[in-house]
Design an enzyme around this catalytic site. Structure first.
Site, PDB file in Angstrom:
ATOM      1  CB  THR A  16     -38.046  41.838  27.223  1.00  0.00           C
ATOM      2  OG1 THR A  16     -37.056  41.544  28.203  1.00  0.00           O
ATOM      3  CG2 THR A  16     -37.975  43.315  26.859  1.00  0.00           C
ATOM      4  CE  LYS A  51     -34.877  44.279  29.076  1.00  0.00           C
ATOM      5  NZ  LYS A  51     -34.106  43.133  29.254  1.00  0.00           N
ATOM      6  CE  LYS A 107     -38.565  41.136  22.873  1.00  0.00           C
ATOM      7  NZ  LYS A 107     -38.615  39.958  23.728  1.00  0.00           N
TER       8      LYS A 107
END
Ligand code: NAD
Length: 293
Positions: free
Chosen positions: A93, A168, A243
């Site tokens: 990611t 995402k 994050k």
């Protein structure tokens, strides 16, 4: 069956690599950490000490790394050693702009490339039930389909390079916001003297229903089992949510998008982290909200 190189054998990468081995692929793994290497060897994975040994015969290289800077430096290092036409699948990611840079580097070097971040956590990685959000060309997506089918239950081809990362962070920004909403609703209900089980019955079948309530309710003893039933052990740690919200805020700034609730959610999970609760599941945000009044 393909020769597959796997770089980054941490909490997520190792079980993903193991599933590829179980399906019959020849997997060679690399990680910088001796702890990760030992765990991988114990799990029966073939481990090498030089990254070049992972890439030189690989038709596919999968990477599962902590952040964009590391992913870019690893990709820069391996591209010259990968065969022309071979495929890089970066499942880390990372920020959208680093993902796009990786695609550009790969294209210049005649390699196929996908950004393919995942949803589903360590449980999904182990069970092979991850969801992949994928950006890149049709040709690259077709070449990846067997590996993605093994490691996950669904792969959505979202568009060009970087669009997997984009999808995402949009999803996780919504999730972070909706979990705060669920927490606020249950914290208010408690102050109003409502029974949490009754409230669950109402919300889960009414217009407020959402994954954060129906599937992952932030209070114990109602709905399907969730981290709230296990002292908020993750699950999906608040630090990882923070994050992803950071990446979403960065992307929103770059794209000139207005995300006021995303910003507010970032501040709230940041408070959780400052209070040393970053390693708790993100649904423990309800405990912070209960104390805010
Ligand atoms: P992790 O820290 O457990 O694993 C990362 C691994 O990369 C470590 O073993 C580390 O030693 C290795 N590494 C770092 N730099 C390297 C380098 N230069 N070369 C080779 N190996 C290197 O992290 P994780 O939980 O497995 O997460 C990996 C990625 O997946 C992250 O981008 C994370 O945001 C994402 N993700 C994690 C989860 C989760 O629940 N853990 C869920 C979805 C997505």
């Amino acid at each position: 069956m393909a020769n597959i190189g796997f770089i980054g054998l941490g909490n997520m990468g190792l079980p993903m690599a193991i599933n590829l081995v179980k399906a019959g692929h020849a997997v060679t793994g690399f990680d910088l950490s001796s702890v990760a290497k030992e765990a991988a060897q114990d799990a029966g994975l073939s481990i090498v000490n030089e990254m070049i040994a992972v890439t030189k015969d690989a038709e596919i290289v999968v990477s599962m790394l902590p952040n964009g800077a590391i992913a870019k430096s690893v990709v820069q290092e391996i591209l010259p050693d990968m065969a022309d036409g071979s495929l890089l699948i970066d499942c880390s990611t990372i920020d959208v702009s680093s993902a796009r840079e990786i695609h550009e580097m790969a294209e210049k070097s005649n390699k196929l490339c996908l950004d393919a971040p995942v949803s589903g956590g360590v449980g999904g990685a182990t069970a092979g039930t991850l969801t992949f959000m994928v950006g890149g060309s049709d040709e690259a997506f077709a070449k990846a389909s067997n590996a993605l089918d093994i490691m996950g239950q669904k792969a959505v081809h979202c568009g060009d390079g970087g669009s997997g990362q984009g999808a995402k962070i949009c999803n996780n920004m919504l999730l972070g916001i909706s979990m705060i909403g669920a927490g606020e609703a249950f914290a208010l209900a408690e102050k109003l003297g409502l029974d949490r089980g009754k409230l669950f019955d109402v919300i889960s079948t009414s217009s407020g229903s959402c994954w954060s309530v129906n599937t992952y309710c932030p209070v114990p003893d109602v709905g399907p089992k969730s981290p709230a039933d296990n002292n908020y052990e993750p699950g999906f740690a608040a630090s990882l949510m923070l994050k992803d919200l950071g990446l979403a805020m960065e992307a929103a700034r770059d794209a000139g998008a207005s995300t006021p609730l995303g910003k507010h959610a970032t501040d709230i999970y940041n408070q959780m982290s400052e209070l040393d609760h970053g390693d708790k599941d993100f649904s423990a945000v309800i405990n912070l909200l209960s104390k805010l009044d």
